[in-house]
Design an enzyme around this catalytic site. Structure first.
Site, PDB file in Angstrom:
ATOM      1  N   PHE A 145       0.858  -1.171   0.000  1.00 14.97           N
ATOM      2  CA  PHE A 145       0.000   0.000   0.000  1.00 14.97           C
ATOM      3  C   PHE A 145       0.900   1.229   0.000  1.00 14.97           C
ATOM      4  O   PHE A 145       1.548   1.537   0.994  1.00 14.97           O
ATOM      5  CB  PHE A 145      -0.941   0.059   1.207  1.00 14.97           C
ATOM      6  CG  PHE A 145      -1.883   1.233   1.127  1.00 14.97           C
ATOM      7  CD1 PHE A 145      -3.062   1.141   0.421  1.00 14.97           C
ATOM      8  CD2 PHE A 145      -1.554   2.435   1.716  1.00 14.97           C
ATOM      9  CE1 PHE A 145      -3.913   2.233   0.307  1.00 14.97           C
ATOM     10  CE2 PHE A 145      -2.393   3.532   1.617  1.00 14.97           C
ATOM     11  CZ  PHE A 145      -3.584   3.435   0.910  1.00 14.97           C
ATOM     12  N   ASP A 230       9.630   2.812   1.598  1.00 17.31           N
ATOM     13  CA  ASP A 230       8.450   3.587   1.944  1.00 17.31           C
ATOM     14  C   ASP A 230       8.258   3.498   3.457  1.00 17.31           C
ATOM     15  O   ASP A 230       7.694   2.534   3.974  1.00 17.31           O
ATOM     16  CB  ASP A 230       7.223   3.042   1.201  1.00 17.31           C
ATOM     17  CG  ASP A 230       5.944   3.816   1.522  1.00 17.31           C
ATOM     18  OD1 ASP A 230       5.924   4.561   2.517  1.00 17.31           O
ATOM     19  OD2 ASP A 230       4.961   3.656   0.782  1.00 17.31           O
ATOM     20  N   LYS A 259       3.114  11.331   6.858  1.00 23.31           N
ATOM     21  CA  LYS A 259       2.287  11.123   8.042  1.00 23.31           C
ATOM     22  C   LYS A 259       2.837  11.847   9.277  1.00 23.31           C
ATOM     23  O   LYS A 259       2.566  13.027   9.456  1.00 23.31           O
ATOM     24  CB  LYS A 259       2.072   9.636   8.292  1.00 23.31           C
ATOM     25  CG  LYS A 259       1.245   8.979   7.195  1.00 23.31           C
ATOM     26  CD  LYS A 259       0.724   7.640   7.582  1.00 23.31           C
ATOM     27  CE  LYS A 259      -0.056   6.974   6.443  1.00 23.31           C
ATOM     28  NZ  LYS A 259      -1.285   7.667   6.072  1.00 23.31           N
TER      29      LYS A 259
END
Length: 404
Positions: A145, A230, A259
């Site tokens: 994801f 990531d 984030k």
């Protein structure tokens, strides 16, 4: 009746009335928050054990981050990248040092960071590695994801994320996560990068086999391929280290961050790499109006300062041990598996008992917020500011839910 006086049902209906569907939120309407706790429109408090998918690593409204935002709001919020502002260099310097890299490229969202990484890898492949024009490929993992853009969902293996959004962007090879042999077979002369999550978050906090990440690093070095990590969810203290790659002693060629970098206040993402990689970009070849804006840089610089102390990495390690011990004690008592590192856990509930969604709804009723994924799995990612007592409370509520 008391139920007739509650504001939540009407607020949920009003939100549904004026928005297109994307997430499937729990029926809680939050109006204020502090630390690890949120309060809804009816005054009920909940322990937040999701922390904005790790965007709130430092909790809600961390005093140092709020102060940095307030101070910047009084001076300057946006210039666009057409000009340089006085917060930009400090942020880039601090984040580069934290990552051990030479250059940083600020963006806004995690998906933008991933898209930037893809573009940079392709350009590096053509200009540095010598891949023939238009033939660059990137190897990714099943269960990944990395975001929701059309390019990124093109290499998703989640039908909900991918179906009916074609035609899909070519140039990606998908291999099983954790399988070094399959990865080695997929890498060829057209490969410019291997793009991986060191721990797969959306998939259910899936930790790769020991030795996998070092093997990826070695393979990329031997084949002259960029290793792109990531770390948008796994990075910035979540796993007990600044970056999850550190847990295996691995340094990628490129970090993708987001984030928590925005401190739970503004969206901030970034790509960090050395000059021989990020230096392939020239003025006008990539950009973002809001990327690296003054408000974002002021908050993110304070985030880097908090991480530089090591306090939050230590908290994640120590409190993570407590969390995982409590969760593992529930295996065979409603849980069938527990995975994760630090203050990050994926829990597989016995599907004969309930779905992950049902478990999260029952936890919500008991004042704990979590999120389900892939059927019977739920994820826990509380703020790194959570206390030992609050962890014990969350585990106790989960135990009560599982006991029925």
């Amino acid at each position: 009746m008391i139920e007739d006086m509650l504001r939540t049902p009407a607020a949920v209906q009003d939100a549904e009335r004026h928005t297109a569907h994307n997430y499937h939120p729990l029926p809680v309407v939050i109006s204020s928050a502090e630390g690890a706790w949120v309060t809804d429109v009816d005054g009920r408090r909940y322990l937040d054990c999701l922390a904005g998918y790790s965007a709130l690593n430092f909790g809600h409204r961390h005093p140092a981050l709020i102060a940095a935002a307030h101070a910047q709001l009084d001076k300057l919020t946006l210039t666009s990248r057409a000009f340089i502002h006085d917060q930009f260099a400090d942020f880039c310097r601090a984040l580069a040092a934290l990552c051990g890299k030479e250059l940083v490229l600020p963006m806004n969202t995690g998906a933008e960071a991933v898209e930037t990484g893809i573009k940079v890898a392709r350009k590096w492949g053509y200009q540095v590695k010598g891949v023939p024009a238009g033939q660059a490929t990137i190897v990714v993992a099943e269960g990944n994801f990395h975001g929701r853009t059309t390019t990124i969902v093109s290499f998703s293996t989640d039908d909900d994320a991918r179906a009916d959004f074609g035609p899909y962007t070519p140039g990606f090879k998908i291999v099983p996560y954790g399988d070094l042999t399959a990865l080695a077979e997929a890498v060829d002369e057209t490969t410019v990068a291997v793009l991986l999550e060191p721990i797969q978050g959306e998939q259910g906090v899936v930790v790769p086999p020991a030795g996998y990440l070092p093997g990826v690093r070695q393979l990329c070095t031997e084949r002259n391929v960029l290793f792109i990590a990531d770390e948008i969810q796994s990075g910035l203290g979540r796993t007990g280290a600044t970056f999850a790659c550190e847990l295996e002693g691995v340094v990628p060629d490129m970090y993708l961050l987001g984030k928590a970098l925005g401190g739970g206040i503004v969206p901030v993402s970034a790509v960090a790499a050395d000059a021989d990689v990020l230096g392939v970009l020239r003025p006008g070849q990539h950009g973002s109006t809001f990327g690296g804006n003054p408000l974002a840089c002021a908050v993110a610089t304070e985030v880097v300062r908090l991480l530089a102390t090591g306090e939050f990495q230590r908290r994640s390690t120590e409190l993570g041990e407590r969390l995982h011990a409590g969760l593992h004690a529930l295996i065979g008592k409603g849980l069938v598996a527990v995975r994760g590192r630090g203050l990050w856990a994926g829990l597989d509930i016995d599907p004969a008992l309930m779905s992950g969604r049902e478990a999260c709804e029952r936890l919500m009723e008991r004042g704990v917020l979590a999120k389900d994924t892939h059927g019977s799995t739920i994820r826990l990612a509380p703020p790194l500011t959570i206390t030992a007592e609050e962890i014990d409370h969350a585990v106790a509520q989960l135990a009560a839910v599982l006991a029925g």
